[in-house]
Write an enzyme that holds these catalytic residues in place. Structure first.
Site, mmCIF file in Angstrom:
data_model
loop_
_atom_site.group_PDB
_atom_site.id
_atom_site.type_symbol
_atom_site.label_atom_id
_atom_site.label_comp_id
_atom_site.label_asym_id
_atom_site.label_seq_id
_atom_site.Cartn_x
_atom_site.Cartn_y
_atom_site.Cartn_z
ATOM 1 N N SER A 154 1.371 5.780 2.804
ATOM 2 C CA SER A 154 1.962 5.021 1.714
ATOM 3 C C SER A 154 2.230 5.932 0.511
ATOM 4 C CB SER A 154 1.027 3.856 1.349
ATOM 5 O OG SER A 154 1.629 2.953 0.485
ATOM 6 N N ASP A 319 5.223 -3.099 9.752
ATOM 7 C CA ASP A 319 5.134 -2.730 8.341
ATOM 8 C C ASP A 319 6.449 -3.104 7.670
ATOM 9 O OD1 ASP A 319 4.864 -1.613 5.843
ATOM 10 O OD2 ASP A 319 4.322 0.397 6.553
ATOM 11 N N HIS A 352 1.472 -3.003 6.954
ATOM 12 C CA HIS A 352 1.361 -1.739 6.212
ATOM 13 C C HIS A 352 -0.038 -1.140 6.305
ATOM 14 C CE1 HIS A 352 2.474 1.307 3.370
ATOM 15 N NE2 HIS A 352 1.589 0.909 2.475
#
Length: 379
Positions: A154, A319, A352
């Site tokens: 991320s 995600d 995610h």
């Protein structure tokens, strides 16, 4: 607890820097501290170091556990340790808490040496570029001229990508997981709503709530609840909670009735009890501002023309906040610049948050790639 393949007991360290750091905004931080942890042993050639960059709510405690708190296990402990993908028998791993953080590094809750009071709202807005610059200074202090790899998921992966741009000769491999070359408008919108929950909390006091002995708990709790929804997939929420009612029947009111509501409030309350609201604002803004193409006429291909590293890019099918399509856009620009790129889109139900999970295929890909890196150096 099972410690058979754990790093074991770890401890945090603190590095102090007196050389001023000029931020992308033009603001200057005259001096600052970075809190970090290291695992494994730096080899004689100092060629086996891996930097792990954390995501929005992460910190320096990446692996292992503390002697006085054995339940406090590092946030990526399933990835780092003896025999794990990032094998500490082969690699020297560095994890740190970024500037602006609330886990020991200089941030809004730290005392401003000029006033003796917390920086609060006066702490500069920080960018991914600023973080990478400070990380390079930490590497200098540790005697690491070049990282074998820089990695993260991320926002952590955005830092890894920036390393290949800011210091192309100081990183041999970039492992970018569950990320994007910039946020979509939808993602910026989610961040803005989360920030507004904090900014409009009566206890925020313009960011100087420390002086009022207050904490904007309501705003921070709502921000985390919103963020948490975007980290999970619809399938995971359906499997874990469905439409189950806590009491088995409707109460016809506005209290907590569904299990998913209870879960989100629990996560929000837990987060608000330890995280700093100003840090949350800074981290989300850093996410919003990250955009390597912006300085190159919105041309991502041109932005990565300076990169020299090899890349592993990983995405996860469910995600939706950092979708595989965004990773493929990145891969396309890397290939345009004739860089060595490996890409894998991993089937996962966890959304995610998949990059934090112990997923067999994901870990096998990481292990295979890191074995390749390990073969490049010797003691």
């Amino acid at each position: 607890m099972n410690t058979s393949n754990s790093i074991g007991i770890v401890s945090a360290q603190r590095a102090h820097f007196d050389t001023p750091l000029t931020f992308q905004s033009g603001a200057v931080l005259p001096r600052y501290d970075l809190v970090y942890e290291t695992y494994g042993t730096l080899n004689a050639g100092k060629s086996n170091a891996i930097l792990v960059c954390h995501a929005l709510s992460g910190h320096h405690h990446v692996a292992g556990y503390y002697a006085d708190d054995p339940k406090n296990v590092g946030w990526w402990d399933n990835m780092i340790g003896p025999g794990k993908p990032i094998d500490t028998r082969k690699f020297f791993v560095v994890g740190l808490n970024n500037l602006g953080g609330c886990h020991g590094s200089t941030g809004p809750s730290s005392p401003d040496p000029e006033t003796g009071k917390p920086y609060g709202a006066s702490f500069p807005v920080v960018t991914v570029e600023d973080w990478v610059e400070s990380q390079a200074r930490l590497a200098d202090m540790l005697g690491i001229r070049q990282f074998a790899a820089v990695t993260g998921g991320s926002l952590g992966a955005m830092q890894a990508l920036q390393w290949s741009l800011s210091f192309p000769d100081r990183v041999r491999h970039v492992l970018a997981i569950a990320t994007a070359p910039r946020l979509t408008a939808e993602n910026i919108a989610f961040n803005d709503v989360a920030r507004n929950a904090i900014l409009t909390d009566p206890d925020f006091h313009g960011g100087n709530y420390y002086e009022h002995s207050a904490v904007p708990v309501r705003g921070l709790r709502l921000a985390r609840m919103l963020g948490h929804i975007t980290y999970l997939s619809d399938d995971v929420m359906a499997d874990k909670f469905g439409r189950e009612l806590l009491s088995g029947k409707p109460n016809y009111g506005y209290g907590i009735e569904f299990e998913i509501e209870s879960y989100l409030r629990y996560q929000g309350d837990k987060f608000a009890a330890y995280f700093d609201a100003n840090t949350y604002l800074l981290m989300t803004k850093a996410l919003d501002y990250f955009d390597p193409a912006r300085k190159c006429g919105d041309d991502l291909d041109k932005a990565f023309a300076v990169a020299r590293a090899n890349f592993l890019v990983l995405s996860f099918t469910t995600d939706w906040r950092f979708s595989p399509e965004r990773s493929r856009t990145l891969v396309k620009s890397l290939l345009h610049n004739h860089l060595n790129v490996s890409y894998c889109e991993i089937t996962s139900t966890h959304g995610h948050d998949s990059f934090l999970m112990q997923h067999t295929h994901y870990h096998e890909v990481m292990h295979a790639y890191l074995e390749r890196i390990a073969s490049e150096f010797s003691e």
